[in-house]
Design a protein around this motif. Structure first.
Motif, PDB file in Angstrom:
ATOM      1  N   VAL A  45       0.846  -1.187   0.000  1.00  0.00           N
ATOM      2  CA  VAL A  45       0.000   0.000   0.000  1.00  0.00           C
ATOM      3  C   VAL A  45       0.884   1.240   0.000  1.00  0.00           C
ATOM      4  O   VAL A  45       1.772   1.372   0.836  1.00  0.00           O
ATOM      5  CB  VAL A  45      -0.922  -0.002   1.234  1.00  0.00           C
ATOM      6  N   GLY A  46       0.629   2.136  -0.948  1.00  0.00           N
ATOM      7  CA  GLY A  46       1.498   3.299  -1.121  1.00  0.00           C
ATOM      8  C   GLY A  46       2.780   2.871  -1.804  1.00  0.00           C
ATOM      9  O   GLY A  46       3.869   3.308  -1.450  1.00  0.00           O
ATOM     10  N   THR A  47       2.641   2.028  -2.801  1.00  0.00           N
ATOM     11  CA  THR A  47       3.792   1.380  -3.439  1.00  0.00           C
ATOM     12  C   THR A  47       4.733   2.347  -4.134  1.00  0.00           C
ATOM     13  O   THR A  47       5.897   2.022  -4.354  1.00  0.00           O
ATOM     14  CB  THR A  47       3.318   0.292  -4.418  1.00  0.00           C
ATOM     15  N   VAL A  68      -0.535  -0.766  -4.715  1.00  0.00           N
ATOM     16  CA  VAL A  68      -1.599   0.222  -4.867  1.00  0.00           C
ATOM     17  C   VAL A  68      -1.022   1.580  -4.478  1.00  0.00           C
ATOM     18  O   VAL A  68      -0.298   1.694  -3.493  1.00  0.00           O
ATOM     19  CB  VAL A  68      -2.811  -0.116  -3.958  1.00  0.00           C
ATOM     20  N   ASP A  69      -1.353   2.600  -5.261  1.00  0.00           N
ATOM     21  CA  ASP A  69      -0.924   3.960  -4.955  1.00  0.00           C
ATOM     22  C   ASP A  69      -1.981   4.935  -5.453  1.00  0.00           C
ATOM     23  O   ASP A  69      -2.670   4.650  -6.445  1.00  0.00           O
ATOM     24  CB  ASP A  69       0.427   4.256  -5.628  1.00  0.00           C
ATOM     25  N   LEU A  70      -2.091   6.073  -4.783  1.00  0.00           N
ATOM     26  CA  LEU A  70      -3.037   7.116  -5.195  1.00  0.00           C
ATOM     27  C   LEU A  70      -2.669   7.750  -6.530  1.00  0.00           C
ATOM     28  O   LEU A  70      -3.534   8.178  -7.272  1.00  0.00           O
ATOM     29  CB  LEU A  70      -3.058   8.229  -4.147  1.00  0.00           C
ATOM     30  N   SER A  71      -1.387   7.828  -6.814  1.00  0.00           N
ATOM     31  CA  SER A  71      -0.897   8.544  -7.989  1.00  0.00           C
ATOM     32  C   SER A  71      -0.815   7.640  -9.222  1.00  0.00           C
ATOM     33  O   SER A  71      -0.108   6.635  -9.229  1.00  0.00           O
ATOM     34  CB  SER A  71       0.497   9.114  -7.695  1.00  0.00           C
ATOM     35  N   ALA A  72      -1.517   8.053 -10.268  1.00  0.00           N
ATOM     36  CA  ALA A  72      -1.443   7.312 -11.527  1.00  0.00           C
ATOM     37  C   ALA A  72      -0.017   7.330 -12.088  1.00  0.00           C
ATOM     38  O   ALA A  72       0.437   6.340 -12.682  1.00  0.00           O
ATOM     39  CB  ALA A  72      -2.418   7.899 -12.551  1.00  0.00           C
ATOM     40  N   LYS A  90      -1.863  -0.852  -9.272  1.00  0.00           N
ATOM     41  CA  LYS A  90      -3.095  -0.173  -9.677  1.00  0.00           C
ATOM     42  C   LYS A  90      -3.328   1.058  -8.824  1.00  0.00           C
ATOM     43  O   LYS A  90      -2.828   1.154  -7.712  1.00  0.00           O
ATOM     44  CB  LYS A  90      -4.285  -1.106  -9.642  1.00  0.00           C
ATOM     45  N   VAL A  91      -4.088   1.973  -9.391  1.00  0.00           N
ATOM     46  CA  VAL A  91      -4.442   3.194  -8.687  1.00  0.00           C
ATOM     47  C   VAL A  91      -5.514   2.867  -7.664  1.00  0.00           C
ATOM     48  O   VAL A  91      -6.482   2.163  -7.962  1.00  0.00           O
ATOM     49  CB  VAL A  91      -4.942   4.278  -9.671  1.00  0.00           C
ATOM     50  N   GLY A  92      -5.325   3.373  -6.450  1.00  0.00           N
ATOM     51  CA  GLY A  92      -6.328   3.162  -5.420  1.00  0.00           C
ATOM     52  C   GLY A  92      -5.936   3.850  -4.132  1.00  0.00           C
ATOM     53  O   GLY A  92      -4.780   4.212  -3.921  1.00  0.00           O
ATOM     54  N   SER A  93      -6.919   4.017  -3.274  1.00  0.00           N
ATOM     55  CA  SER A  93      -6.732   4.655  -1.982  1.00  0.00           C
ATOM     56  C   SER A  93      -6.729   3.606  -0.880  1.00  0.00           C
ATOM     57  O   SER A  93      -7.462   2.610  -0.953  1.00  0.00           O
ATOM     58  CB  SER A  93      -7.874   5.641  -1.736  1.00  0.00           C
ATOM     59  N   VAL A  94      -5.969   3.843   0.165  1.00  0.00           N
ATOM     60  CA  VAL A  94      -5.896   2.930   1.298  1.00  0.00           C
ATOM     61  C   VAL A  94      -7.237   2.849   2.034  1.00  0.00           C
ATOM     62  O   VAL A  94      -7.498   1.879   2.728  1.00  0.00           O
ATOM     63  CB  VAL A  94      -4.741   3.321   2.248  1.00  0.00           C
ATOM     64  N   THR A  95      -8.088   3.835   1.864  1.00  0.00           N
ATOM     65  CA  THR A  95      -9.393   3.808   2.512  1.00  0.00           C
ATOM     66  C   THR A  95     -10.482   3.205   1.631  1.00  0.00           C
ATOM     67  O   THR A  95     -11.606   3.010   2.086  1.00  0.00           O
ATOM     68  CB  THR A  95      -9.828   5.223   2.942  1.00  0.00           C
ATOM     69  N   GLU A 120      -7.171   6.192  10.435  1.00  0.00           N
ATOM     70  CA  GLU A 120      -8.228   5.446  11.113  1.00  0.00           C
ATOM     71  C   GLU A 120      -9.196   4.829  10.105  1.00  0.00           C
ATOM     72  O   GLU A 120      -9.662   3.709  10.277  1.00  0.00           O
ATOM     73  CB  GLU A 120      -9.006   6.338  12.087  1.00  0.00           C
ATOM     74  N   ALA A 121      -9.501   5.570   9.053  1.00  0.00           N
ATOM     75  CA  ALA A 121     -10.438   5.086   8.034  1.00  0.00           C
ATOM     76  C   ALA A 121      -9.836   3.974   7.178  1.00  0.00           C
ATOM     77  O   ALA A 121     -10.562   3.222   6.530  1.00  0.00           O
ATOM     78  CB  ALA A 121     -10.893   6.247   7.140  1.00  0.00           C
ATOM     79  N   ALA A 122      -8.513   3.855   7.187  1.00  0.00           N
ATOM     80  CA  ALA A 122      -7.858   2.819   6.386  1.00  0.00           C
ATOM     81  C   ALA A 122      -7.976   1.441   7.026  1.00  0.00           C
ATOM     82  O   ALA A 122      -8.001   0.424   6.323  1.00  0.00           O
ATOM     83  CB  ALA A 122      -6.378   3.164   6.206  1.00  0.00           C
ATOM     84  N   VAL A 123      -8.065   1.385   8.346  1.00  0.00           N
ATOM     85  CA  VAL A 123      -8.029   0.099   9.059  1.00  0.00           C
ATOM     86  C   VAL A 123      -9.108  -0.882   8.590  1.00  0.00           C
ATOM     87  O   VAL A 123      -8.797  -2.040   8.298  1.00  0.00           O
ATOM     88  CB  VAL A 123      -8.058   0.324  10.586  1.00  0.00           C
ATOM     89  N   PRO A 124     -10.383  -0.479   8.499  1.00  0.00           N
ATOM     90  CA  PRO A 124     -11.392  -1.456   8.064  1.00  0.00           C
ATOM     91  C   PRO A 124     -11.129  -2.019   6.661  1.00  0.00           C
ATOM     92  O   PRO A 124     -11.360  -3.211   6.419  1.00  0.00           O
ATOM     93  CB  PRO A 124     -12.704  -0.672   8.093  1.00  0.00           C
ATOM     94  N   ASP A 125     -10.641  -1.178   5.744  1.00  0.00           N
ATOM     95  CA  ASP A 125     -10.408  -1.676   4.389  1.00  0.00           C
ATOM     96  C   ASP A 125      -9.176  -2.573   4.328  1.00  0.00           C
ATOM     97  O   ASP A 125      -9.154  -3.557   3.592  1.00  0.00           O
ATOM     98  CB  ASP A 125     -10.320  -0.532   3.384  1.00  0.00           C
ATOM     99  N   LEU A 126      -8.145  -2.249   5.103  1.00  0.00           N
ATOM    100  CA  LEU A 126      -6.979  -3.132   5.169  1.00  0.00           C
ATOM    101  C   LEU A 126      -7.401  -4.488   5.738  1.00  0.00           C
ATOM    102  O   LEU A 126      -7.021  -5.541   5.208  1.00  0.00           O
ATOM    103  CB  LEU A 126      -5.880  -2.505   6.031  1.00  0.00           C
TER     104      LEU A 126
END
Length: 186
Positions: A45-47, A68-72, A90-95, A120-126
């Protein structure tokens, strides 16, 4: 805080990660390779430019690697860097990870947590994308919001298999001699 690594900044970071921080990523890859189960599916995550995944692929070709990273732009760099060793980005958010439930045995993140707008919002998706018995390994600076992760995990009853562990890790970087590894288990 959200830092955008697009355009020129992504090219600079790609160069820095491949050249200046390579030894650091090698140290992390050694640590991760020693703990990853045989044939594990690993998510970074945040590769960024995928340098950690490249180093991990060289040590453990049995692993299935995804970043996965936010930046294309960072995902483009990661795709380019992973071309010869396998793995995808792939492009994606940790949340809001664009991945199926229970698809990874191990989730890693290196020097990314301190950039997350809402850890805090990332924990459930992780926790959602991690298979039962899987682990989360987060490597970051002392000031990264590790406590926010722990609090969100406790409050949401995520990562309950063991108490979180925070240990110092030598980076091999003169101006940044140490970071921390934070381990949570699902």
């Amino acid at each position: 805080m959200h830092v955008s690594f697009d355009g020129r900044r992504s090219r600079i970071y790609d160069f820095a990660a491949r050249r200046l921080l390579r030894g650091f990523y090698r140290r992390l890859a050694d640590d991760i390779a020693a703990t990853a189960p045989q044939g594990a599916a690993v998510l970074d995550v945040g590769t960024g430019p995928g340098v950690l995944l490249v180093e991990l692929a060289r040590r453990r070709p049995d692993l299935q690697l995804t970043g996965v990273d936010l930046s294309a732009d960072m995902v483009s760099a990661a795709t380019r860097n992973l071309r010869d060793v396998g793995g995808t980005a792939k492009v994606g958010s940790v949340t809001d990870l664009p991945l199926p439930d229970g698809s990874f045995d191990l989730i890693v993140s290196a020097l990314s947590l301190h950039h997350w707008e809402n850890p805090e919002a990332a924990v459930p998706d992780l926790a959602r994308v991690l298979r039962p018995g899987g682990r989360l390994l987060v490597y970051d600076f002392r000031f990264a919001p590790f406590d926010a992760l722990a609090r969100a995990a406790r409050e949401g009853a995520h990562f309950t298999a063991q108490a979180p562990e925070r240990t110092p890790v030598r980076t091999g970087i003169v101006f940044l001699p140490r970071c921390y590894r934070y381990v949570m288990a699902g």
